[in-house]
Scaffold this motif. Structure first.
Motif, PDB file in Angstrom:
ATOM      1  N   GLU A 185       0.822  -1.215   0.000  1.00 42.48           N
ATOM      2  CA  GLU A 185       0.000   0.000   0.000  1.00 42.48           C
ATOM      3  C   GLU A 185       0.854   1.263   0.000  1.00 42.48           C
ATOM      4  OE1 GLU A 185      -2.994   0.000   3.013  1.00 42.48           O
ATOM      5  OE2 GLU A 185      -3.651  -2.049   2.561  1.00 42.48           O
ATOM      6  N   GLU A 186       2.014   1.197   0.631  1.00 48.13           N
ATOM      7  CA  GLU A 186       2.870   2.398   0.696  1.00 48.13           C
ATOM      8  C   GLU A 186       3.358   2.832  -0.679  1.00 48.13           C
ATOM      9  OE1 GLU A 186       6.955   1.567   2.363  1.00 48.13           O
ATOM     10  OE2 GLU A 186       6.019  -0.396   2.721  1.00 48.13           O
ATOM     11  N   GLY A 215      -1.741  -4.254  -1.773  1.00 50.69           N
ATOM     12  CA  GLY A 215      -1.060  -4.937  -0.683  1.00 50.69           C
ATOM     13  C   GLY A 215      -1.682  -6.261  -0.299  1.00 50.69           C
ATOM     14  N   LEU A 216      -2.285  -6.958  -1.274  1.00 53.96           N
ATOM     15  CA  LEU A 216      -2.963  -8.217  -0.983  1.00 53.96           C
ATOM     16  C   LEU A 216      -2.054  -9.418  -1.251  1.00 53.96           C
ATOM     17  CD1 LEU A 216      -6.428  -7.263  -2.480  1.00 53.96           C
ATOM     18  CD2 LEU A 216      -5.825  -7.422  -0.069  1.00 53.96           C
ATOM     19  N   SER A 217      -2.528 -10.584  -0.844  1.00 49.08           N
ATOM     20  CA  SER A 217      -1.718 -11.801  -0.941  1.00 49.08           C
ATOM     21  C   SER A 217      -1.670 -12.340  -2.365  1.00 49.08           C
ATOM     22  CB  SER A 217      -2.300 -12.877  -0.024  1.00 49.08           C
ATOM     23  OG  SER A 217      -3.585 -13.282  -0.506  1.00 49.08           O
ATOM     24  N   LYS A 238      11.812   1.356  -5.857  1.00 43.65           N
ATOM     25  CA  LYS A 238      10.406   1.094  -5.546  1.00 43.65           C
ATOM     26  C   LYS A 238       9.587   2.381  -5.615  1.00 43.65           C
ATOM     27  CE  LYS A 238      11.489  -2.801  -2.501  1.00 43.65           C
ATOM     28  NZ  LYS A 238      11.502  -3.290  -1.098  1.00 43.65           N
ATOM     29  N   GLN A 239      10.117   3.445  -5.049  1.00 46.21           N
ATOM     30  CA  GLN A 239       9.412   4.729  -5.049  1.00 46.21           C
ATOM     31  C   GLN A 239       9.266   5.275  -6.470  1.00 46.21           C
ATOM     32  OE1 GLN A 239       7.854   6.255  -2.734  1.00 46.21           O
ATOM     33  NE2 GLN A 239       8.656   5.568  -0.766  1.00 46.21           N
ATOM     34  N   THR A 240      10.272   5.034  -7.301  1.00 42.13           N
ATOM     35  CA  THR A 240      10.271   5.560  -8.668  1.00 42.13           C
ATOM     36  C   THR A 240       9.295   4.814  -9.569  1.00 42.13           C
ATOM     37  OG1 THR A 240      12.572   6.273  -8.475  1.00 42.13           O
ATOM     38  CG2 THR A 240      11.700   6.010 -10.710  1.00 42.13           C
ATOM     39  N   MET A 289       3.306   1.791 -11.793  1.00 40.48           N
ATOM     40  CA  MET A 289       2.978   0.439 -12.238  1.00 40.48           C
ATOM     41  C   MET A 289       1.712  -0.058 -11.554  1.00 40.48           C
ATOM     42  SD  MET A 289       6.835  -1.193 -12.441  1.00 40.48           S
ATOM     43  CE  MET A 289       6.361  -2.724 -13.270  1.00 40.48           C
ATOM     44  N   ALA A 290       1.579   0.232 -10.270  1.00 41.31           N
ATOM     45  CA  ALA A 290       0.387  -0.186  -9.527  1.00 41.31           C
ATOM     46  C   ALA A 290      -0.862   0.498 -10.055  1.00 41.31           C
ATOM     47  CB  ALA A 290       0.567   0.115  -8.035  1.00 41.31           C
ATOM     48  N   ALA A 291      -0.699   1.711 -10.572  1.00 39.00           N
ATOM     49  CA  ALA A 291      -1.835   2.467 -11.106  1.00 39.00           C
ATOM     50  C   ALA A 291      -2.168   2.066 -12.537  1.00 39.00           C
ATOM     51  CB  ALA A 291      -1.533   3.964 -11.042  1.00 39.00           C
TER      52      ALA A 291
END
Length: 311
Positions: free
Chosen positions: A57-58, A63-65, A107-109, A114-116
């Motif tokens: 989530e951060e 943030g799921l399995s 990860k921040q970059t 990618m998650a979006a």
């Protein structure tokens, strides 16, 4: 090991089934015939969080399995395995390798976009002369000042045409075999990247698959994943993770085939009754159902082990 899904996992699975039945299945044949995935469908799945399912989530993910994601993947693949593999490669390979081995800065970059679903990932390992034998790959990465210079060709790259991020494996020390392989995050807009024509496949045609060539592509040194020489270890670890996804793709396809067989057996009539009434047909259907269920349980076992961090 308990294979019962939690209420949240079941709810996510049902949501994916509804999406698959209402939005994906009606256009699945058209996607295969055209060899394309509609942008609107990608956007819709992005809004549901499907491109950041296991991303923490951060970094903008759900943030799921892995188990929860695999249940969703099965439902999507039952409607269109070609679209399902887009989600599988993006989540199980590209996001996963950055999540597991990336630095905080990497990860921040990359992970939020990618998650979006704003940057879709593609995994570049297979070459014209190197597949499972990773140590035989010929793509090289030579350090030149603060950049690596990539040269080589990757084959059968899923998501290549609309990828925003390539995960590329290359030899930084060619004389050291698998110990000389490293891994890089490569932005798709880098100069020197060329896409080949779409592969003419027998199936999974909705999935974009093609060659990607790298000619003197300059990659910042900070885009090295892990350390120089870590590539083979990371590759094996992530491919094992990806194979769980492949298993659920297969389960989704098999369940869809069983569903069609059941439907047909109730519609097709012989001797004034549906063929589903005949014991020989019932035996076939029972065997199919048994194998699908056994396969599903084996796949969920792998997913649970992954979530536990076990081999």
């Amino acid at each position: 090991m308990d294979f019962r899904l939690s209420e949240e996992e079941l709810e996510l699975k049902q949501m994916a089934r509804d999406l698959a039945e209402k939005r994906i299945k009606p256009i699945a044949l058209e996607m295969d015939e055209d060899g394309e995935t509609p942008e609107a469908l990608i956007k819709e799945c992005a809004e549901l969080g499907y491109f950041g399912f296991t991303v923490p989530e951060e970094y903008g993910g759900l943030g799921l399995s892995a188990t929860a994601f695999m249940g969703v993947l099965e439902e999507i693949c039952a409607a269109s395995a070609g679209f399902g593999i887009l989600l599988s490669v993006h989540n199980s390979l590209t996001c996963e390798i950055i999540k597991q081995f990336g630095s905080d800065s990497q990860k921040q970059t990359y992970l939020p976009d990618m998650a979006a679903g704003e940057k879709i990932g593609a995994y570049c390992i297979t070459e014209p002369e190197a597949g499972t034998d990773v140590a035989s790959l010929k793509t090289t990465a030579v350090l030149d000042g603060d950049e690596y210079v990539l040269n080589g060709t990757k084959a059968f790259v899923t998501n290549a045409a609309f990828a925003g991020v390539f995960i590329v494996f290359a030899k930084t020390r060619p004389d050291e075999g698998r110990n000389g392989i490293s891994c890089f995050i490569v932005d798709a807009d880098r100069e020197g990247i060329t896409l080949g024509a779409p592969e003419a496949k027998c199936g999974m045609k909705a999935s974009d698959t093609r060659e990607v060539s790298f000619a003197d592509v300059r990659v910042p040194k900070e885009n090295l994943l892990g350390h120089d020489g870590d590539g083979f270890r990371m590759c094996v670890s992530i491919l094992n993770s990806g194979r769980v996804g492949v298993s659920f793709q297969a389960i989704g396809i098999a369940q869809a085939a069983l569903n069609e067989a059941l439907k047909y057996s109730k519609e097709r009539k012989q001797f004034n009754q549906p063929i589903a009434n005949f014991q020989a047909i019932q035996f076939k259907l029972a065997d199919m159902a048994l194998k699908v269920d056994a396969g599903r349980l084996l796949a969920y076992r792998a997913a649970r082990l992954k979530d536990e961090g076990a081999d």
